[in-house]
Scaffold this active site. Structure first.
Site, PDB file in Angstrom:
ATOM      1  CG  HIS A 236     -36.426  -3.940  11.049  1.00 41.79           C
ATOM      2  ND1 HIS A 236     -35.955  -5.272  11.203  1.00 41.79           N
ATOM      3  CD2 HIS A 236     -35.545  -3.351  10.889  1.00 41.79           C
ATOM      4  CE1 HIS A 236     -34.863  -5.224  11.164  1.00 41.79           C
ATOM      5  NE2 HIS A 236     -34.453  -3.871  10.660  1.00 41.79           N
TER       6      HIS A 236
ATOM      7  CB  SER B  19     -19.791 -15.594  24.634  1.00 46.84           C
ATOM      8  OG  SER B  19     -19.376 -14.315  24.884  1.00 46.84           O
TER       9      SER B  19
ATOM     10  CG  ASP C 138     -26.119 -12.408  29.448  1.00 43.85           C
ATOM     11  OD1 ASP C 138     -25.657 -11.009  29.664  1.00 43.85           O
ATOM     12  OD2 ASP C 138     -25.840 -13.171  28.409  1.00 43.85           O
TER      13      ASP C 138
END
Length: 642
Positions: free
Chosen positions: A514, A198, A470
């Site tokens: 990219h 994190s 998440d």
């Protein structure tokens, strides 16, 4: 040791990975006799950079707390002592709060980060609170059980309340971090593995830029190659997190027994509160590296340069506008209540006024437009603008609110969870109360399963990603590291659980452009959680880059997952073994590596994986699964992964 545990903790549990990787290296050192060549795993160190709110803070003052049986004395725990939080909240806040403008301590109490492994083991040690606030205590036990030396695992805790420049100015943190790498090399004889989770990744990024200015340019890459073998970025908010906006405007309690207003008051006093703000992927700052040498260190401001895509595309590369906020039409001092001046007419005038709904993109959040717009209605906005301009846009080393290119480290692994319901936008409105409770959230926008949803059920306009995040950080922020991959890569998808390879899917030499996401054309079986590997070992000779996406891995729990521990173990085993034959460890199968991985198969009335596990009862086993144990040692089983 029980076969399954209910792991608990917070963001800092990413530090647990270091202990596991070191355990893997212990197995490496034992097993090499079967493989032939000798090598010494003991030269490696694991350096742990914890995340936000993941380091103990201790008092460095004497503070008497009236009307409470508890006082604060030097070295008393502040973050986190729930007993004093309950009984002496005002005193506790004095030890936690910082002055918003200059980031100094409260006149009556100061706190400093603890040091060593104990600083990130348990935030609130105790019979009841210890397990609830455990960070990676259990992994220290693992290291002891496997005979790992204490000096092989090095924690580098920091005062997570401070902005990056103040970490160096007040605590010389980055000087100490550089010295930590050099001591580890001197002590162990080899480079280190960096594990960050994190916000710990933001800290490590700043360290790399600071180091670039600290040592001679021609020695920068040499220093990195000599001191850092691999970097594991777990749950990295590479483009920020929308939850930071919620914490700034409404408050985030982090599970503490405080109201959101108190949490907001505390959070906004921290200069680090803006470090996790979401920002546009299309905007970059001036190259401070050259300004440093040609214009000097002082007074450098990072002018933000946005490319054309920022203005022709919507939402700054995010799924939707991050903030939509209602503001009163009356723009004077009485248009919004303050702590010092509240009258009965204020609420009524606000209710009668017709509000205006304003929306802000990620760029408008990170450049301060949002806070400047609501200055008339929010007394804290001026302090936030000041922090943003001084500690971020005016930082002498780096504007952290800009996209991060691949760090110049030989081996980079970016690991995160996907497909969880994640907040990506908010609707705010005035509450009619004084600061810090002056805003309420009227609606929340979520990203999930390839679509945008609202808490209220209203339709949402935007551009959802193929996957969601998440649960804390959105997918577009986590997956930014896919841009670190080269033009050709290999993709493998395998079940997270132990498997024989029958559900393995592989695509080789996939083209990657990219700036564009990579979405593999692979199937998913229902009720099966997968891990998808994106691997590139060819683009830059001698460098490897990998991205691992774990289905349903929660931001705060990802490092507790056995699958992640297993994959790190195997990757380190493969990486450090002289007989390894491929660039990355094979994904063809996954078998049990520990007794805890063996389980009882009730359908077949035997232990699962009979080729590796057998029934072997030991006194004290309380169920069949505990009596399933490995036939061979872990070191022998690891040989098949070379």
């Amino acid at each position: 040791m029980p076969r399954r545990r209910r792991w608990r903790g917070d963001l800092a549990l990413a530090a647990a990975i270091a202990a596991l990787a070191t355990v893997a290296m212990a197995a490496v050192g034992v097993a090499v006799g079967d493989g032939g060549a000798e090598f010494d795993y003991r030269k490696l160190s694991g350096i742990i950079i914890p995340g936000f709110a993941s380091t103990q803070l201790r008092a460095w003052s004497v503070l008497d707390c009236p009307y409470s049986p508890f006082d604060f004395n030097p070295l008393d725990s502040v973050w986190l002592d729930t007993t004093k939080l309950f009984s002496a909240l005002n005193c506790w806040l004095k030890c936690m709060l910082l002055e918003p403008y200059n980031q100094t301590d409260h006149p009556e109490c100061k706190s400093r980060p603890d040091s060593g492994l104990s600083a990130i083991t348990e935030l609130d040690p105790g019979y009841i609170t210890g397990p609830l606030s455990s960070v990676w205590k259990e992994w220290v036990k693992w290291c002891v059980e496997f005979g790992i030396e204490a000096n092989a695992i090095i924690a580098v805790p920091y005062d997570w309340r401070l902005p990056p420049s103040m970490l160096e100015e007040r605590d010389l943190y980055f000087h100490k971090l550089k010295l930590t790498f050099e001591i580890a090399l001197k002590l162990r004889g080899g480079p280190s593995l960096v594990f960050a989770h994190s916000m710990g990744n933001n800290v490590f990024r700043y360290f790399l830029e600071w180091l670039k200015l600290e040592i001679a340019p021609k020695h920068y890459i040499q220093w990195l190659d000599k001191h850092i073998h691999a970097y594991f970025a777990v749950g990295a908010p590479l483009l920020g997190s929308t939850e930071a906006v919620r914490a700034v405007l409404s408050g985030a309690t982090f599970g503490l027994p405080v109201n959101e207003g108190t949490a907001r008051l505390m959070f906004n006093s921290f200069g680090s509160s803006l470090w996790l703000l979401p920002f546009s992927k299309h905007c970059r700052a001036d190259n401070i590296y050259w300004k440093y040498f040609f214009e000097g260190k002082g007074g450098c401001t990072h002018r933000q340069q946005c490319d054309e895509m920022e203005y022709i595309s919507d939402y700054s590369g995010w799924p939707t506008n991050l903030v939509s906020i209602e503001v009163p039409t009356v723009r004077d001092m009485e248009a919004y209540p303050s702590v010092m001046d509240i009258t009965e007419n204020l609420t009524s005038s606000m209710e009668c006024g017709k509000p205006t709904l304003l929306s802000f993109s990620a760029r408008e959040v990170s450049d301060g437009t949002l806070f400047k717009t609501i200055e008339d209605y929010d007394p804290q906005s001026k302090a936030l603008v000041y922090q943003l301009e001084k500690y971020y846009q005016g930082d002498p080393v780096l504007n952290p609110l800009t996209p991060w290119e691949r760090p110049p480290i030989k081996n980079v692994f970016c690991i995160y969870g996907i497909d969880s319901k994640t907040e990506v936008g908010y609707y705010f409105a005035p509450s009619g109360k004084p600061y810090p409770d002056n805003w309420i959230i009227t609606d929340i926008i979520y990203e999930f399963d390839g679509s945008l949803l609202s808490r209220s059920g209203n339709s949402v306009s935007g551009k959802p990603n193929n996957s969601s995040g998440d649960g804390t950080v959105s997918y577009n922020s986590l997956s930014w590291c896919k841009n670190w991959l080269g033009p050709k890569l290999n993709i493998t998808r395998a079940p997270q659980a132990e498997h024989d390879g029958s559900d393995l899917q592989t695509s080789m030499n996939i083209e990657h452009h990219h700036g564009q996401d990579i979405f593999p054309n692979m199937t998913r079986a229902r009720h099966v959680k997968y891990i998808t590997y994106y691997e590139d070992a060819e683009s830059i000779p001698g460098w490897r880059t990998a991205v691992w996406e774990l289905d349903k891995a929660n931001h705060r729990n990802i490092v507790r997952m056995p699958v992640l521990m297993r994959e790190l173990w195997l990757e380190m085993w493969h990486d450090m073994h002289p007989d390894s034959k491929s660039k990355f460890v094979t994904k063809a199968f996954r078998g049990p590596l520990r007794n805890e991985d063996c389980r009882w198969d009730y359908a077949k009335a035997r232990c699962g994986f009979p080729e590796h596990c057998e029934y072997r009862y030991t006194f004290g086993d309380v169920h069949l699964g505990m009596s399933c144990r490995l036939k061979n040692t872990s070191t022998n089983l690891l040989q098949q992964y070379l």
